[in-house]
Design an enzyme around this catalytic site. Structure first.
Site, PDB file in Angstrom:
ATOM      1  N   GLU A  26       0.744  -1.221  -0.129  1.00  0.00           N
ATOM      2  CA  GLU A  26       0.167   0.051  -0.004  1.00  0.00           C
ATOM      3  C   GLU A  26       0.855   1.342   0.121  1.00  0.00           C
ATOM      4  O   GLU A  26       1.176   1.663   1.095  1.00  0.00           O
ATOM      5  CB  GLU A  26      -1.056   0.025   1.109  1.00  0.00           C
ATOM      6  CG  GLU A  26      -2.041  -0.811   1.088  1.00  0.00           C
ATOM      7  CD  GLU A  26      -3.028  -0.710   2.277  1.00  0.00           C
ATOM      8  OE1 GLU A  26      -2.656  -0.246   3.298  1.00  0.00           O
ATOM      9  OE2 GLU A  26      -4.216  -1.434   2.260  1.00  0.00           O
ATOM     10  N   GLU A  37      -6.565  -6.988  -1.249  1.00  0.00           N
ATOM     11  CA  GLU A  37      -6.772  -6.859   0.317  1.00  0.00           C
ATOM     12  C   GLU A  37      -8.053  -6.194   0.444  1.00  0.00           C
ATOM     13  O   GLU A  37      -8.323  -5.020  -0.095  1.00  0.00           O
ATOM     14  CB  GLU A  37      -5.733  -6.330   1.016  1.00  0.00           C
ATOM     15  CG  GLU A  37      -6.044  -5.999   2.646  1.00  0.00           C
ATOM     16  CD  GLU A  37      -5.091  -5.063   3.475  1.00  0.00           C
ATOM     17  OE1 GLU A  37      -3.834  -5.607   3.066  1.00  0.00           O
ATOM     18  OE2 GLU A  37      -5.364  -4.585   3.874  1.00  0.00           O
TER      19      GLU A  37
END
Length: 361
Positions: free
Chosen positions: A200, A287
């Site tokens: 991320e 995710e």
């Protein structure tokens, strides 16, 4: 709580409660273990074991029946050219919850939940991380254990370089190249493995910075696993998928990741995903959670169902966070059963996801 192999693992697990699990602005509140499903939004070890014997090669793995994957247009396809949608689960940080990385659990979830993929999340910069004070050899052993377990159970497995507090993946690009070079070499001919080279990007990291990182790491993977699918994170906690359309990587078999937490990320982000797909961007949700973005809170069934319905419509793969019994809403378990869980071991999110997948067998 679960039983740990040593006092050291207990300490590391406690430290992990202070560490984010992978979403924007994520903190670590402690919800009740019996969090209830609602339809209303609620707002977003290191081990001391000896270094493993790595003399055995990946070629000694049991034969797998999974099809090699490739990317064509916006789709993930099998070797026959048919769309392949991965629906799976992600571990939490393997330094803190290594007991959930085992073939018995993976087989149970494949049989009972109908998953076909597992993501192995290895944190980089947190306590116990690969690039900080973690035991690198033990972390790599756990990654290998996860890959081997997935292969044994004829599932796909995502090796996740879990960038988070390090914000910009370029911070540890040399370590990433070292790690992926080693793993890709060992599993070069294993079709089960996908490589997620950064989790991320955040903290103002731009797409140009992510591209610079990807253009260094992908050739390392492809130097061994030349046809492997590579997943690349996008800026702003994997929410700015729109920036890819005008400036994609010039590499085959790459997909770009989106992350969402249903209680905080609604129609506005779903619209971005659909627009990206229509613009020709291959999207992979590596995710997601049905809770708030901090990993906690109640399950927002309405939003979560809307998300998975949209992803199913476009054959977009999705992986839920997380395999642990951590005291937070996004943990899939409420007990320390890590091999053969039954419904009573599941959290509200675990029960929702299991039901969703079972109804679509």
């Amino acid at each position: 709580m679960k039983q740990w192999a040593s006092a050291v693992m207990t300490i590391v697990a406690c430290m992990a409660l202070l560490t984010g699990c992978g979403g924007a602005g994520r903190t670590e509140p402690q919800p009740s273990a019996d969090t209830e499903i609602t339809t209303a939004p609620s707002g977003k070890g290191e081990s001391t074991e000896a270094a493993p014997d790595t003399s055995a090669s990946a070629g000694e793995l049991e034969t797998t029946t999974v099809s090699p994957l490739h990317v064509e247009g916006t789709k993930l396809l099998d070797s026959a050219g048919k769309p392949m949608q991965l629906r799976g689960v992600s571990t939490h940080g393997i330094a803190w919850y290594p007991q959930y990385v085992n073939a018995d659990l993976f087989a149970n979830l494949k049989r009972d939940w109908d998953i076909n993929a597992v993501r192995i999340a290895m944190y980089c910069a947190e306590s116990g991380g690969y690039c900080t004070d973690g035991n690198k050899e033990q972390l790599k052993k756990t990654v290998r254990d996860g890959i081997d377990a997935a292969v044994k159970d004829d599932m796909y497995v995502i090796v996740d370089w879990h960038t988070l507090s390090d914000n910009d993946p370029n911070m540890h690009v040399d370590q990433a190249k070292e790690f992926f070079g080693e793993i890709a070499k060992e599993y070069a001919d294993v079709p089960n493995v996908l490589y997620e080279i950064c989790n991320e990007p955040n903290g103002g990291t731009t797409w140009a910075q992510v591209k610079r990182y990807a253009e260094q790491v992908i050739p390392v993977v492809r130097g061994h696993a030349k046809d492997a699918v590579v997943l690349v994170g996008t800026p702003n906690w994997c929410q700015d998928i729109d920036v890819v359309a005008s400036d994609p990587l010039d590499v085959d078999n790459v997909m770009y990741t989106v992350h969402f937490y249903a209680a905080d990320h609604g129609q506005w982000l779903r619209d971005k995903v659909v627009a990206a797909v229509k613009a020709g961007t291959p999207v992979f949700v590596s995710e997601f959670g049905a809770t708030a973005a901090n990993g906690d809170g109640a399950v927002d069934v309405k939003s979560a169902d809307a998300w998975l319905g949209m992803l199913d419509k476009y054959d977009i793969s999705y992986i839920i966070w997380n395999l642990s019994d951590k005291h937070e809403g996004s943990a899939l378990f409420t007990t320390n059963e890590a091999r053969d869980p039954i419904e009573s071991d599941l959290s509200a999110e675990g029960r929702w996801y299991r039901q969703y997948l079972r109804e679509r067998r």
